[in-house]
Write a protein that holds these residues in place. Structure first.
Motif, mmCIF file in Angstrom:
data_model
loop_
_atom_site.group_PDB
_atom_site.id
_atom_site.type_symbol
_atom_site.label_atom_id
_atom_site.label_comp_id
_atom_site.label_asym_id
_atom_site.label_seq_id
_atom_site.Cartn_x
_atom_site.Cartn_y
_atom_site.Cartn_z
ATOM 1 N N GLU A 126 0.839 -1.207 0.000
ATOM 2 C CA GLU A 126 0.000 0.000 0.000
ATOM 3 C C GLU A 126 0.873 1.256 0.000
ATOM 4 O O GLU A 126 0.583 2.225 -0.702
ATOM 5 N N GLN A 127 1.940 1.247 0.803
ATOM 6 C CA GLN A 127 2.840 2.400 0.842
ATOM 7 C C GLN A 127 3.522 2.623 -0.495
ATOM 8 O O GLN A 127 3.597 3.737 -0.995
ATOM 9 N N THR A 129 2.448 1.682 -3.419
ATOM 10 C CA THR A 129 1.402 2.140 -4.345
ATOM 11 C C THR A 129 1.143 3.622 -4.168
ATOM 12 O O THR A 129 1.013 4.366 -5.143
ATOM 13 N N GLU A 130 1.098 4.071 -2.920
ATOM 14 C CA GLU A 130 0.890 5.494 -2.653
ATOM 15 C C GLU A 130 2.024 6.338 -3.228
ATOM 16 O O GLU A 130 1.800 7.396 -3.806
ATOM 17 N N TRP A 131 3.272 5.877 -3.066
ATOM 18 C CA TRP A 131 4.410 6.611 -3.607
ATOM 19 C C TRP A 131 4.360 6.690 -5.124
ATOM 20 O O TRP A 131 4.721 7.688 -5.717
#
Length: 132
Positions: A126-127, A129-131
């Motif tokens: 998730e992290q 993907t956010e970046w």
């Protein structure tokens, strides 16, 4: 877009070295002055490098400083531990832009694992993907 060999050579000497000048690139690459000037101009026009002030030597003429443009790209580092995943994003100029540690909830004292749990992996994904 694939860069011509001369531009790749100049860019490779610019990455990770902070700011540099044309004279420093001449010395580092062994290329001719016109080749370095053409490569720097093309790389600057394409947005791979940008001007970053001026170098004022004790003697001689001031030189324009160049650095790799951070917008060009990133390198992601991932360290898989037994109970955590460390994520780091570094731009092509070598500057640390983001660093996150994703750990098991509940703290120490849990069962010793050989690899991170699926929940830690999911949070790390998730992290990332956010970046992106």
């Amino acid at each position: 877009m694939e860069l011509p060999p001369t531009q790749r050579h100049v860019l490779s000497h610019t990455l990770g070295h902070g700011s540099t000048t044309r004279p420093r690139l001449l010395a580092a690459t062994g290329l001719s002055k016109p080749s370095v000037n053409d490569a720097v101009s093309s790389l600057e026009g394409a947005g791979y490098v940008r001007r970053n002030g001026r170098h004022l030597p004790v003697t001689g003429k001031p030189a324009v400083l160049f650095e790799a443009a951070e917008e060009v790209g990133w390198v992601l580092g991932i360290d898989l531990g037994s109970s955590h995943i460390e994520l780091m994003a570094v731009d092509l100029a070598g500057m640390d832009r983001a660093h996150v540690s994703v750990t098991e909830s509940g703290g120490p004292g849990g069962a010793r694992r050989r690899e991170p749990s699926p929940s830690v992996v999911d949070r790390a994904v998730e992290q990332l993907t956010e970046w992106c």
